[in-house]
Design a protein around this motif. Structure first.
Motif, PDB file in Angstrom:
ATOM      1  N   GLN A   4    -121.536  23.007  12.708  1.00 14.97           N
ATOM      2  CA  GLN A   4    -121.409  23.887  13.869  1.00 14.97           C
ATOM      3  C   GLN A   4    -120.639  23.200  14.989  1.00 14.97           C
ATOM      4  OE1 GLN A   4    -125.234  25.460  14.992  1.00 14.97           O
ATOM      5  NE2 GLN A   4    -125.660  26.201  12.927  1.00 14.97           N
ATOM      6  N   GLU A   5    -120.930  21.926  15.201  1.00 13.57           N
ATOM      7  CA  GLU A   5    -120.194  21.170  16.221  1.00 13.57           C
ATOM      8  C   GLU A   5    -118.721  21.056  15.844  1.00 13.57           C
ATOM      9  OE1 GLU A   5    -122.353  17.568  17.982  1.00 13.57           O
ATOM     10  OE2 GLU A   5    -123.412  17.972  16.101  1.00 13.57           O
ATOM     11  N   LEU A   6    -118.465  20.758  14.579  1.00 13.65           N
ATOM     12  CA  LEU A   6    -117.081  20.650  14.123  1.00 13.65           C
ATOM     13  C   LEU A   6    -116.344  21.971  14.287  1.00 13.65           C
ATOM     14  CD1 LEU A   6    -117.422  18.464  10.916  1.00 13.65           C
ATOM     15  CD2 LEU A   6    -116.244  17.861  13.028  1.00 13.65           C
ATOM     16  N   ALA A   7    -116.997  23.059  13.945  1.00 14.17           N
ATOM     17  CA  ALA A   7    -116.368  24.367  14.070  1.00 14.17           C
ATOM     18  C   ALA A   7    -116.010  24.662  15.529  1.00 14.17           C
ATOM     19  CB  ALA A   7    -117.286  25.454  13.514  1.00 14.17           C
ATOM     20  N   CYS A   8    -116.915  24.344  16.445  1.00 11.70           N
ATOM     21  CA  CYS A   8    -116.641  24.557  17.871  1.00 11.70           C
ATOM     22  C   CYS A   8    -115.509  23.653  18.352  1.00 11.70           C
ATOM     23  CB  CYS A   8    -117.894  24.324  18.699  1.00 11.70           C
ATOM     24  SG  CYS A   8    -119.147  25.593  18.501  1.00 11.70           S
ATOM     25  N   THR A   9    -115.487  22.423  17.855  1.00 11.16           N
ATOM     26  CA  THR A   9    -114.425  21.485  18.228  1.00 11.16           C
ATOM     27  C   THR A   9    -113.071  22.007  17.772  1.00 11.16           C
ATOM     28  OG1 THR A   9    -115.944  19.621  18.075  1.00 11.16           O
ATOM     29  CG2 THR A   9    -113.593  19.116  17.966  1.00 11.16           C
ATOM     30  N   GLU A  37    -121.554  30.386  10.930  1.00  8.53           N
ATOM     31  CA  GLU A  37    -122.642  30.905  11.750  1.00  8.53           C
ATOM     32  C   GLU A  37    -123.056  29.817  12.731  1.00  8.53           C
ATOM     33  OE1 GLU A  37    -125.898  32.459   9.512  1.00  8.53           O
ATOM     34  OE2 GLU A  37    -124.561  33.449   8.088  1.00  8.53           O
ATOM     35  N   LEU A  38    -123.088  30.178  14.016  1.00  7.72           N
ATOM     36  CA  LEU A  38    -123.394  29.210  15.069  1.00  7.72           C
ATOM     37  C   LEU A  38    -124.718  29.529  15.729  1.00  7.72           C
ATOM     38  CD1 LEU A  38    -119.983  29.107  16.974  1.00  7.72           C
ATOM     39  CD2 LEU A  38    -120.829  27.419  15.363  1.00  7.72           C
ATOM     40  N   GLU A  39    -125.416  28.484  16.153  1.00 10.14           N
ATOM     41  CA  GLU A  39    -126.532  28.673  17.071  1.00 10.14           C
ATOM     42  C   GLU A  39    -125.900  29.165  18.371  1.00 10.14           C
ATOM     43  OE1 GLU A  39    -129.777  28.250  16.512  1.00 10.14           O
ATOM     44  OE2 GLU A  39    -129.476  27.544  14.462  1.00 10.14           O
ATOM     45  N   THR A  40    -126.601  30.006  19.089  1.00 12.03           N
ATOM     46  CA  THR A  40    -126.013  30.655  20.255  1.00 12.03           C
ATOM     47  C   THR A  40    -125.612  29.702  21.369  1.00 12.03           C
ATOM     48  OG1 THR A  40    -128.219  31.086  21.130  1.00 12.03           O
ATOM     49  CG2 THR A  40    -127.195  32.822  19.830  1.00 12.03           C
ATOM     50  N   TYR A  41    -126.195  28.509  21.406  1.00  8.10           N
ATOM     51  CA  TYR A  41    -125.906  27.599  22.518  1.00  8.10           C
ATOM     52  C   TYR A  41    -124.631  26.782  22.333  1.00  8.10           C
ATOM     53  CZ  TYR A  41    -128.156  24.194  19.419  1.00  8.10           C
ATOM     54  OH  TYR A  41    -128.504  23.411  18.353  1.00  8.10           O
ATOM     55  N   TRP A  42    -124.134  26.594  21.108  1.00  9.57           N
ATOM     56  CA  TRP A  42    -122.968  25.729  20.887  1.00  9.57           C
ATOM     57  C   TRP A  42    -121.710  26.190  21.623  1.00  9.57           C
ATOM     58  CZ3 TRP A  42    -123.561  21.024  19.805  1.00  9.57           C
ATOM     59  CH2 TRP A  42    -124.517  20.574  18.908  1.00  9.57           C
TER      60      TRP A  42
END
Length: 91
Positions: A4-9, A37-42
């Motif tokens: 999820q972090e990588l996807a946001c990055t 699928e992301l947690e809403t806070y990322w």
């Protein structure tokens, strides 16, 4: 680092590369299009970070970490380079 972090990055880098403002909605949209699928806070965390930090600075300073101590390795490396120069000059 989680997927999820990588996807946001990567989403933030894509937006920056295209000259588009990095927002939580845009990060979410890109990640959803990629099937992540992301947690809403990322997305919000990344967007808030990039409001305060310049993306160019973050890109160019990757892996900078802490600066070495003044005499720790720099003096030894400098001394070795000076010795090599002396050897080359004498040959």
């Amino acid at each position: 680092m989680s997927n999820q972090e990588l996807a946001c990055t990567y989403a933030a880098l894509i937006l920056h590369d295209d000259g588009i403002a990095v927002t939580a909605d845009k990060i979410s949209t890109i990640c959803a299009a990629a099937g992540v699928e992301l947690e809403t806070y990322w997305p919000g965390l990344f967007a808030k970070l990039l409001e305060k930090k310049d993306m160019e600075d973050l890109i160019t300073n990757v892996g900078g970490g802490a600066a070495p101590a003044a005499g720790a390795g720099g003096a030894a490396a400098g001394g070795a380079a000076a010795e090599e120069e002396k050897k080359e000059e004498s040959e």
